[in-house]
Design an enzyme around this catalytic site. Sequence first.
Site, PDB file in Angstrom:
ATOM      1  N   HIS A  22       0.873  -1.175   0.000  1.00  0.00           N
ATOM      2  CA  HIS A  22       0.000   0.000   0.000  1.00  0.00           C
ATOM      3  C   HIS A  22       0.915   1.231   0.000  1.00  0.00           C
ATOM      4  CE1 HIS A  22      -3.063  -2.858   1.937  1.00  0.00           C
ATOM      5  NE2 HIS A  22      -3.362  -2.695   0.660  1.00  0.00           N
ATOM      6  N   GLU A  25       1.529   3.648   3.078  1.00  0.00           N
ATOM      7  CA  GLU A  25       1.897   3.109   4.399  1.00  0.00           C
ATOM      8  C   GLU A  25       3.418   3.188   4.480  1.00  0.00           C
ATOM      9  OE1 GLU A  25      -0.274  -0.589   5.014  1.00  0.00           O
ATOM     10  OE2 GLU A  25      -2.130   0.361   4.360  1.00  0.00           O
ATOM     11  N   HIS A 128       3.111  -3.359   6.739  1.00  0.00           N
ATOM     12  CA  HIS A 128       1.923  -2.500   6.642  1.00  0.00           C
ATOM     13  C   HIS A 128       1.813  -1.572   7.846  1.00  0.00           C
ATOM     14  CE1 HIS A 128      -0.179  -4.390   3.196  1.00  0.00           C
ATOM     15  NE2 HIS A 128       0.584  -5.414   3.522  1.00  0.00           N
ATOM     16  N   GLU A 190       1.912  -5.616  10.722  1.00  0.00           N
ATOM     17  CA  GLU A 190       1.034  -4.436  10.694  1.00  0.00           C
ATOM     18  C   GLU A 190       1.338  -3.597  11.936  1.00  0.00           C
ATOM     19  OE1 GLU A 190      -1.658  -2.298   8.986  1.00  0.00           O
ATOM     20  OE2 GLU A 190      -2.273  -4.340   8.453  1.00  0.00           O
TER      21      GLU A 190
END
EC number: 3.5.1.114
Lengths: 342, 342
Positions: A22, A25, A128, A190
């Site tokens: 992404h 990010e 992430h 994450e």
Amino acid sequence: MEVDEVVCLPRLSRVAVCGGTHGNELSGVYLVRELLKVKKGVMEKEEEQEEEEPLSVLKVLSNPRAMQQCRRYVDTDLNRCFTHIVSLSPSGLTSGTVPYEMIRSRELNAMLGPKGRSGAVDLVCDLHNTTANMGLCLIAYSDCDWICLHIFRHLQRKMPDIPMRYIHFEVSNKESYSLDSVGKHGFAMEIGPQPHGVARSTVYTAMKAGVQHMLDWVCFFNSGTLFEGESVDVFTMIKHIDYPRDSETRNITAAVHPHLQDRDFCPLHPEDPLFQTFSGETLRYKGNEPLYPFFINECAYYEKGIALSLARKRRVLIPTIRVQTEQEQAAHVQELASEEEE
Amino acid sequence: MEVDEVVCLPRLSRVAVCGGTHGNELSGVYLVRELLKVKKGVMEKEEEQEEEEPLSVLKVLSNPRAMQQCRRYVDTDLNRCFTHIVSLSPSGLTSGTVPYEMIRSRELNAMLGPKGRSGAVDLVCDLHNTTANMGLCLIAYSDCDWICLHIFRHLQRKMPDIPMRYIHFEVSNKESYSLDSVGKHGFAMEIGPQPHGVARSTVYTAMKAGVQHMLDWVCFFNSGTLFEGESVDVFTMIKHIDYPRDSETRNITAAVHPHLQDRDFCPLHPEDPLFQTFSGETLRYKGNEPLYPFFINECAYYEKGIALSLARKRRVLIPTIRVQTEQEQAAHVQELASEEEE
């Protein structure tokens, strides 16, 4: 499975560390850029394993176009493109008609996969960020991937100041959709809270340490270290809850309630406040059982219709593991090859 | 100016509350949508001022296309389009060649302005969010606009739990670039921290209260209430500091230092940590004097080359004010008209 039994698993020769899946990010984007500068040595510790086959670490910037625009994606979410992925055929896909991320996912599958085949990298760690107050989470499709779970325990021990959880999305390997599903083992790392499009130094530093400890663990594992069995808390995703929305416009009509905001992984009980409408009303959780909320108010999930996800917490017993001997490995490779032929 | 002197200012008949000037700053988007639902009464308190001319409150969603895409802007930053704004001519500008926001800025100038002319609305309150830990700030081009400064003091008194500052951008009215510069008085109400693309309930509630108290103050003022003079802290912007960048790629090579992150409006002294590079090195502030940082690590300013802004703090004495009597107002209008003829 006996607790005392030692599970022997294949050596992890090729690991991929991916950032920018992404494009907004930023911790992963800057960390992978930094790793790409460090030509060798520091992260891979090649100097310490002179006698062994060195670990191959692929550093991948997954979605360069989205990174360049500092957006999650250009045409479609790259991290949902890997379900029925096929390798890029020689004729390939031409751009223009096909969404950019569909093309890019095939390139990545060719580089790191093919998904589900023996040629795939041994481990994918995809980096992430989230706007939710989730600390550091490993997100995986399996609650019995002992490699991922032992890495998780290693990170927990090495980084005691960082709140850390293991999230399990119960999706079959066939239906798995994210980049990390391309590897033989894989997880998303994450970290939050961090606004998308922003790099916070503490979040970057936590991610850097997480990746370093993960690579250290792989080196220890490959060197024959025995990792003792133990039990681990696993959060298995049960369901998503959307925001209240206007039936005509589909605009949201409430925000996450202040009592719930930032309380990721704190149990949510029936009748607890869930949302506060923009006119000031409190809406409550109408579920039947207490569950554990996470991804609370994640920016990117407004468009997916997810205000938060809910998980059940379980204790999972993971066995003692060690790397296979060369003989065991040879037998295992033969076994895999015959499976693929079938 | 004598402190005891009462400054008499024109009545504020038309106020504009604008949200969505940046389409991903969601508090203002949802607040203005909510205000548009409340047809009359609640926010305007018309029932309480039966005998007086009611206050006209325009509620404006400034950049609908950017809102729809949940992006700051579509083609160019709308809030930088109002420097040399001219009213939309009957022939207008056709889309396609001209950036959308240039067209939209002319529409807004026609609606709320014309900027610098007697037909403009009396006060523009433009609602914004920041990822920086700035609490609630009023940002204005003047440190001697007694209306803006008295509104600021009113909000400070009414919302003692919210950290609140008045920021002054020393730019001439001619060079002022933002939507709020279209009104006779105007300011941005900036609240953070909140990730762009996210609505946090506490931030929304603070903005709602801020707008309500602002409108209350205007009603009090119009009713003849005398507002006592006092002194106010004003932060005047001195300069911006960019991130360290790679000389070739222009990619940033450091994040705001953890010791500085979230410390908006805490004095930054020479040699204090400023950045932490992605390889772990600390870079220090090399200025000659302590200054007050703000907009620390604001998401939207990466592309503008601003890691943080620095301000000098001053104490400004604001006079006692009251609304002009009808006679005074008539004389004032005549004065303005003759000025415009010149």
